[in-house]
Design a protein around this motif. Sequence first.
Motif, PDB file in Angstrom:
ATOM      1  N   ASP A  76      -1.197  27.890 -20.675  1.00 31.51           N
ATOM      2  CA  ASP A  76       0.220  28.170 -20.435  1.00 31.51           C
ATOM      3  C   ASP A  76       0.361  29.338 -19.471  1.00 31.51           C
ATOM      4  O   ASP A  76      -0.433  30.282 -19.513  1.00 31.51           O
ATOM      5  N   PRO A  77       1.390  29.312 -18.623  1.00 41.62           N
ATOM      6  CA  PRO A  77       1.593  30.446 -17.708  1.00 41.62           C
ATOM      7  C   PRO A  77       1.964  31.709 -18.476  1.00 41.62           C
ATOM      8  O   PRO A  77       2.639  31.656 -19.513  1.00 41.62           O
ATOM      9  N   ARG A  78       1.500  32.819 -17.978  1.00 37.73           N
ATOM     10  CA  ARG A  78       1.948  34.099 -18.514  1.00 37.73           C
ATOM     11  C   ARG A  78       3.438  34.262 -18.230  1.00 37.73           C
ATOM     12  O   ARG A  78       3.904  33.990 -17.132  1.00 37.73           O
ATOM     13  N   ARG A  79       4.165  34.702 -19.229  1.00 36.97           N
ATOM     14  CA  ARG A  79       5.597  34.858 -19.048  1.00 36.97           C
ATOM     15  C   ARG A  79       5.885  36.047 -18.137  1.00 36.97           C
ATOM     16  O   ARG A  79       5.040  36.897 -17.894  1.00 36.97           O
ATOM     17  N   ARG A 115       1.682  14.740 -20.081  1.00 34.55           N
ATOM     18  CA  ARG A 115       0.259  14.543 -20.375  1.00 34.55           C
ATOM     19  C   ARG A 115      -0.399  15.844 -20.827  1.00 34.55           C
ATOM     20  O   ARG A 115      -1.203  15.844 -21.764  1.00 34.55           O
ATOM     21  N   HIS A 116      -0.083  16.952 -20.149  1.00 37.40           N
ATOM     22  CA  HIS A 116      -0.706  18.232 -20.481  1.00 37.40           C
ATOM     23  C   HIS A 116       0.311  19.295 -20.898  1.00 37.40           C
ATOM     24  O   HIS A 116      -0.038  20.479 -20.923  1.00 37.40           O
ATOM     25  N   ASP A 117       1.540  18.870 -21.218  1.00 36.59           N
ATOM     26  CA  ASP A 117       2.604  19.848 -21.457  1.00 36.59           C
ATOM     27  C   ASP A 117       2.661  20.872 -20.327  1.00 36.59           C
ATOM     28  O   ASP A 117       2.843  22.068 -20.547  1.00 36.59           O
ATOM     29  N   GLY A 118       2.531  20.364 -19.113  1.00 37.27           N
ATOM     30  CA  GLY A 118       2.538  21.233 -17.941  1.00 37.27           C
ATOM     31  C   GLY A 118       3.923  21.300 -17.321  1.00 37.27           C
ATOM     32  O   GLY A 118       4.097  21.002 -16.140  1.00 37.27           O
ATOM     33  N   TRP A 119       4.873  21.724 -18.114  1.00 42.21           N
ATOM     34  CA  TRP A 119       6.267  21.668 -17.663  1.00 42.21           C
ATOM     35  C   TRP A 119       6.556  22.672 -16.556  1.00 42.21           C
ATOM     36  O   TRP A 119       7.579  22.564 -15.871  1.00 42.21           O
ATOM     37  N   GLN A 120       5.661  23.633 -16.359  1.00 46.22           N
ATOM     38  CA  GLN A 120       5.888  24.577 -15.270  1.00 46.22           C
ATOM     39  C   GLN A 120       5.899  23.893 -13.910  1.00 46.22           C
ATOM     40  O   GLN A 120       6.547  24.364 -12.976  1.00 46.22           O
ATOM     41  N   VAL A 121       5.207  22.754 -13.778  1.00 48.16           N
ATOM     42  CA  VAL A 121       5.182  22.087 -12.477  1.00 48.16           C
ATOM     43  C   VAL A 121       6.511  21.396 -12.184  1.00 48.16           C
ATOM     44  O   VAL A 121       6.793  21.051 -11.028  1.00 48.16           O
ATOM     45  N   VAL A 122       7.339  21.174 -13.204  1.00 50.49           N
ATOM     46  CA  VAL A 122       8.615  20.483 -13.028  1.00 50.49           C
ATOM     47  C   VAL A 122       9.740  21.456 -12.708  1.00 50.49           C
ATOM     48  O   VAL A 122      10.813  21.052 -12.267  1.00 50.49           O
ATOM     49  N   GLU A 123       9.499  22.725 -12.918  1.00 53.07           N
ATOM     50  CA  GLU A 123      10.545  23.721 -12.721  1.00 53.07           C
ATOM     51  C   GLU A 123      11.162  23.588 -11.328  1.00 53.07           C
ATOM     52  O   GLU A 123      10.468  23.645 -10.322  1.00 53.07           O
ATOM     53  N   GLY A 124      12.462  23.356 -11.282  1.00 56.42           N
ATOM     54  CA  GLY A 124      13.165  23.216 -10.017  1.00 56.42           C
ATOM     55  C   GLY A 124      13.383  21.785  -9.572  1.00 56.42           C
ATOM     56  O   GLY A 124      14.188  21.537  -8.669  1.00 56.42           O
TER      57      GLY A 124
END
Length: 492
Positions: A76-79, A115-124
């Motif tokens: 997960d990305p660091r907040r 697939r990887h709960d990589g929702w940071q790539v969807v931001e925007g």
Amino acid sequence: MRILYIDCDSLRPDHLGCYGYHRETSPNIDDLSAEGRTFTTVYTSDAPCLPSRTAFYTGRFGIHTGVINHGGRNADPRRHGSSRRANYPGRFRTLASALNNAGIHTTMISPFPDRHDGWQVVEGFRELYDTGGNGGERADEVYPYARDWLEAHATEDDWYCHVNFWDPHTPYRTPAEYGNPFADEPAPEWLTEDLIEQHYQESGPHSAQDLKGWVRSWDRPRMPPEISSREEFKTMIDGYDVGVRYMDHYIGKLIDLLRERDVLEETLVVISGDHGENLGELNVYGDHQLADNMTCRVPLIVRGPEVEPGTDNDLRYQLDLAPTLVDLVGGDVPEGWDGRSFVDAVTNGSADGRDELIVSQGAWTCQRGVRWDDWLLLRTYHDAYRSRLEDVMLFDLAADPHETTDLSTAKPNVVDDGLARLQRWHDDRLLEAARGERGGNPDAPNGVTDPMWQVLREKGPYYTWDRVDDYASHLEETGREEHAAEIRDRLE
């Protein structure tokens, strides 16, 4: 500007015709390459899938975002910490956000975020279409989503559409009725029977005797259960190459659709991938487990308006593409990105690459690779119980592109150079983190800590979790007691 970004999972450049491959795997991609600009030495900064796409869409190194693993805190990305107010800090906008700010409508067609709960790539992104197969879908299942969107929107102005194909990703699942166009063509000659025999006696997930990884059995017609001969190697290579050819067919259909809508010449088409694939190199068969040339090098082909056709051989990070795209649409590149635009190389062929690249792997092994001149140095911190990996290895990629001969003992001065480059890069990135420069953010939890050390302290790379006792027993059962004993010694 219209931008179609085609993201081909696990696609290694040297299995494309436009990069010199002897098989006709990619006629449609090759046509785009002939009309566009082909970049030969582009690398993901962080492999595999989740770290790679996070780096690309955030424009930041994994050492800054914290994302280098597929599990644990470093998946997960660091907040953002105290700099996070009602919205995320503007200096850390994602690629999609920066494109939106430039007036570009953004759409993603991919199952990857789920697939990887990589929702940071969807931001925007303004639109997201999950193709529903969790990364197991074939090109014929992805294509209708992309076709429908393009049929509705291709002639509109100012859009960015990300389309994610998966066919080169293991296990190879092209429909049987497609056949094998490469049945009569030889597999690459570099992997000899002697080297296969050596690999077969070694250990590691997706090694020659354990091609299935940690799994003990499977039924995959295009992938053999093990690699014990050149014939079985050919079966695996055919499976991979057929997947590439099948995907290429559907990429061609998308290009035809743009041509039929009379917008192809006004559309920037980008072909790339999240990472490459080891197909026997360093005894990794059909997976992406290292920080080496095969796992981290990706294709990059750009074709469209303002693009200077030709070939670019400069060293570049894939995350450098993010600011390049923003520049091409006339947007503002966020100051918190590590990526460096090479828009001049795209539009007029300027030589402005990097002197060296440092790449990372933290999901299967813990490694960093240093790529400069013709050299690749690998520094291994966790080998995923692979018997072939030394702490430091050195390869001359010009003479030995498949990484068969470790030169670390023969070239100590080159090793020292590579290790010094790695240390300087590491120190510079953590200094950026401490000062809040480029991709660094001291306000983030653990913001000035190297995530590689966090992975090692936690449970190691994700795909080794809770597997080791069972794997040691499997090694004993298959006559590799020496490797099993080494693993058990490490666990004590």
